[in-house]
Design an enzyme around this catalytic site. Structure first.
Site, PDB file in Angstrom:
ATOM      1  N   ASP A   1      29.202  39.443  41.546  1.00  0.00           N
ATOM      2  CA  ASP A   1      29.637  38.291  41.097  1.00  0.00           C
ATOM      3  C   ASP A   1      28.351  37.340  40.842  1.00  0.00           C
ATOM      4  OD1 ASP A   1      32.508  38.605  41.570  1.00  0.00           O
ATOM      5  OD2 ASP A   1      31.921  38.466  43.616  1.00  0.00           O
TER       6      ASP A   1
ATOM      7  N   ASN B   1      37.656  32.071  32.699  1.00  0.00           N
ATOM      8  CA  ASN B   1      38.527  32.992  32.306  1.00  0.00           C
ATOM      9  C   ASN B   1      39.728  32.515  32.884  1.00  0.00           C
ATOM     10  OD1 ASN B   1      38.082  35.453  30.702  1.00  0.00           O
ATOM     11  ND2 ASN B   1      36.676  36.045  32.035  1.00  0.00           N
TER      12      ASN B   1
ATOM     13  N   LYS C   1      37.401  48.148  40.693  1.00  0.00           N
ATOM     14  CA  LYS C   1      36.060  48.196  40.395  1.00  0.00           C
ATOM     15  C   LYS C   1      35.678  49.851  40.702  1.00  0.00           C
ATOM     16  CE  LYS C   1      32.321  45.665  40.592  1.00  0.00           C
ATOM     17  NZ  LYS C   1      32.038  44.094  40.343  1.00  0.00           N
TER      18      LYS C   1
ATOM     19  N   GLU D   1      31.624  41.945  46.665  1.00  0.00           N
ATOM     20  CA  GLU D   1      32.383  41.286  45.813  1.00  0.00           C
ATOM     21  C   GLU D   1      33.372  40.298  46.164  1.00  0.00           C
ATOM     22  OE1 GLU D   1      33.551  41.835  41.479  1.00  0.00           O
ATOM     23  OE2 GLU D   1      32.094  42.858  42.802  1.00  0.00           O
ATOM     24  N   ASP D   2      33.470  39.260  45.512  1.00  0.00           N
ATOM     25  CA  ASP D   2      34.320  38.174  45.670  1.00  0.00           C
ATOM     26  C   ASP D   2      34.174  37.526  47.054  1.00  0.00           C
ATOM     27  OD1 ASP D   2      35.171  38.623  43.122  1.00  0.00           O
ATOM     28  OD2 ASP D   2      36.980  39.868  43.612  1.00  0.00           O
TER      29      ASP D   2
END
Length: 573
Positions: A170, A293, A102, A144-145
């Site tokens: 996200d 994905n 990132k 993030e995540d």
């Protein structure tokens, strides 16, 4: 070899290359470097005793931290590794390569300094306390995540406690890019947000953020059919959190039976969830966003086999219409930090949606297979970042940014300042370029506010390089994005001297200049990775030919240099 064996071999090769990429020296893929020189004298300025005066200035006026430090360009990328895309709860340490990645993208796409911070904590309150205590060190926070519902709590509370933008990519990155694509898809099929029925498969953080954004754009909640792993989110269920309850339907219906009268499918769930018969039941010109994905809810060819009128987007880079967060997060942070925004509000997110959407819509490629620009589109860093900063200013959470296009370019390439300062008065022509390339070059000039004179009748032409060149070759330009240098023909002595003096005045007297005396040198030079373009002349024409393998941005730089070269050569005749 079967397709399965072939795919397995491909994956194995990718895995081996990924391991080598990350483990080769220096380990990892992101590091930190000094932005200032470090001579013996510089040491006394960077550290003791000189650093004391700037510390005292900041103590007296805390706003000076933006002037004296890198805070205004630094984003903390914070994760606990509980919801890593495609991998799940792998923990903070295993998530580090993702967070480093990132940071790489932030730096390469927008010139930001990302700092990855992996937190060994799953309790939302403790994460909040940890981040709140270090937040002032950064210009913004990228969460993030972090799994739902903790991610909602963490973001909401940090937004209250910190005076800098906090953004959970996200959720909102996915929402922004999906909405930009859907906005364009709806435009193509002449439908409005307020009129459509949408089925959403998956009810995690990204799906709920998508719906929140779509409602802000005009979608009606009563037209939302949200399915999680247990079925439709409806009033008959007693297991729903507060975030899902916002999208409850009154009566329950099975997933397969919900598609009649549906205009849009949004998938953020699992591969193969959407079947052909469901697509067949959808309204005219159905819009399908299968974002699971690496394998989407339905492959585009399957959807098209039953509905030739459908528009399909996925999360895959090898298929048209990729919904990729990289279209958003570098530029929304660029705009937020440049405006010194204190928050990341809806208007800034809306500006990001509109910016991405418009870049696709003004392209010659715009259509069912091009509703979202590609991640390497060179207008994103300028147009989206500027739109976000302007929204921050207009809503009172940020300041006005003067000469923003030039500032963005300096972040991406410090050499751009020398190039911009070299702008001449001569007109240039873009004939010989594709309409797409001409358009991007012209738009970049506008973003940089350079007011270049573009005239199709001009004898100073910027165009792609050709294999044959009957003109007199004078100059080869290299390294405009890194360390500029030139190679100069020894045959046109007077012209060569003029060009040599010009480039030294632009890039400094220490500019490396390599003499070219044989045609074989030309071929070798033009194979170099840092080769940008070459200058050639006939009696009536000056051509600046740019390397097709280089970026359009480099072509635009060469166009600026061409205006000055044309000025100097015409005055020397």
């Amino acid at each position: 070899m079967s397709k399965k064996d072939f795919d397995s071999k491909k994956i194995s090769s990718l895995e081996d290359r990924a391991r080598e990429y990350h483990s080769s020296f220096p380990n990892g893929k992101f590091g930190m470097h000094s932005t200032k020189p470090l001579s013996h004298v510089d040491m006394s300025l960077a550290y003791s005793p000189g650093v004391a005066v700037v510390c005292s200035d900041i103590k007296e006026n805390p706003k000076m931290v933006m002037e004296y430090t890198s805070k205004q360009n630094t984003v903390a990328v914070i994760s606990n590794g509980t919801a890593v895309l495609g991998l799940g709860n792998i923990g903070p340490l295993a998530s580090k390569p993702v967070m480093e990645g990132k940071c790489v993208l932030m730096n390469g796409m927008a010139g930001l300094y990302g700092v990855d911070i992996e937190v060994s904590e799953s309790n939302a309150d403790k994460i909040i306390e940890c981040v709140a205590k270090i937040g002032d060190s950064f210009g913004a926070i990228n969460l993030e995540d972090i799994k739902a519902p903790e991610c909602f709590v963490v973001e909401k509370e940090l937004q209250k406690r910190l005076d800098i933008p906090v953004f959970h990519d996200d959720q909102h990155g996915t929402a922004i890019v999906a909405c930009a694509g859907l906005e364009n898809a709806l435009h193509l099929v002449d439908k409005k947000w307020s009129d459509i029925k949408i089925i959403v498969s998956g009810a995690g953080a990204a799906a709920l953020a998508c719906l929140d954004a779509m409602v802000n754009l005009g979608l009606k909640k009563e037209n939302v059919y949200l399915f999680d792993s247990k079925g439709l989110v409806s009033e008959s269920r007693d297991d729903l959190n507060e975030y899902k309850k916002a999208y409850m339907q009154k009566e329950s219906v099975e997933f397969k039976d919900a598609f009649k009268g549906t205009d849009v499918f949004l998938g953020l769930s699992v591969a193969g969830k959407l079947k052909k018969d469901m697509v067949a039941d959808m309204n005219k010109n159905p819009i399908i966003f299968g974002l699971a994905n690496p394998v989407p809810e339905i492959m585009p060819d399957e959807a098209h086999s039953v509905r030739s009128d459908c528009i399909v987007a996925t999360g895959r880079s090898d298929l048209p219409n990729q919904v990729n967060n990289v279209l958003c997060f570098p530029y929304i942070f660029r705009g937020a930090l440049d405006s010194e925004s204190k928050k990341m509000n809806w208007e800034m997110k809306k500006a990001c949606i509109d910016g991405i959407s418009k870049i696709a819509r003004i392209s010659d490629k715009f259509g069912k297979d091009f509703i979202i620009p590609g991640p390497l589109n060179e207008l994103l860093s300028q147009k989206v970042s500027q739109a976000v900063a302007q929204a921050a200013f207009e809503t009172g959470v940020g300041k006005k940014v003067d000469d923003h296009g030039v500032l963005i370019e300096k972040r991406l390439n410090p050499n751009s300042e020398y190039i911009f300062n070299s702008k001449g008065k001569s007109a240039i022509s873009l004939k010989g370029n594709s309409s797409e390339t001409s358009f991007i070059i012209s738009e970049l000039f506008k973003c940089w506010d350079l007011n270049l004179d573009i005239d199709i009748e001009s004898h100073n032409t910027l165009l792609p390089i050709s294999n044959s060149c009957n003109a007199e070759r004078l100059l080869w330009v290299f390294g405009l994005n890194d360390k500029p240098w030139i190679a100069l023909s020894e045959t046109g002595s007077e012209k060569s001297k003029v060009i040599k003096d010009l480039f030294k005045s632009i890039f400094g007297k220490d500019l490396l200049i390599v003499p070219v005396v044989e045609s074989s040198q030309c071929r070798d030079l033009e194979r170099r990775k840092d080769f940008c373009g070459r200058l050639s002349m006939t009696i009536n024409q000056i051509n600046m030919e740019f390397n097709n393998k280089s970026s359009v941005r480099n072509a635009a730089y060469l166009g600026i240099l061409l205006t000055r070269i044309a000025d100097v050569l015409s005055s020397s005749n």
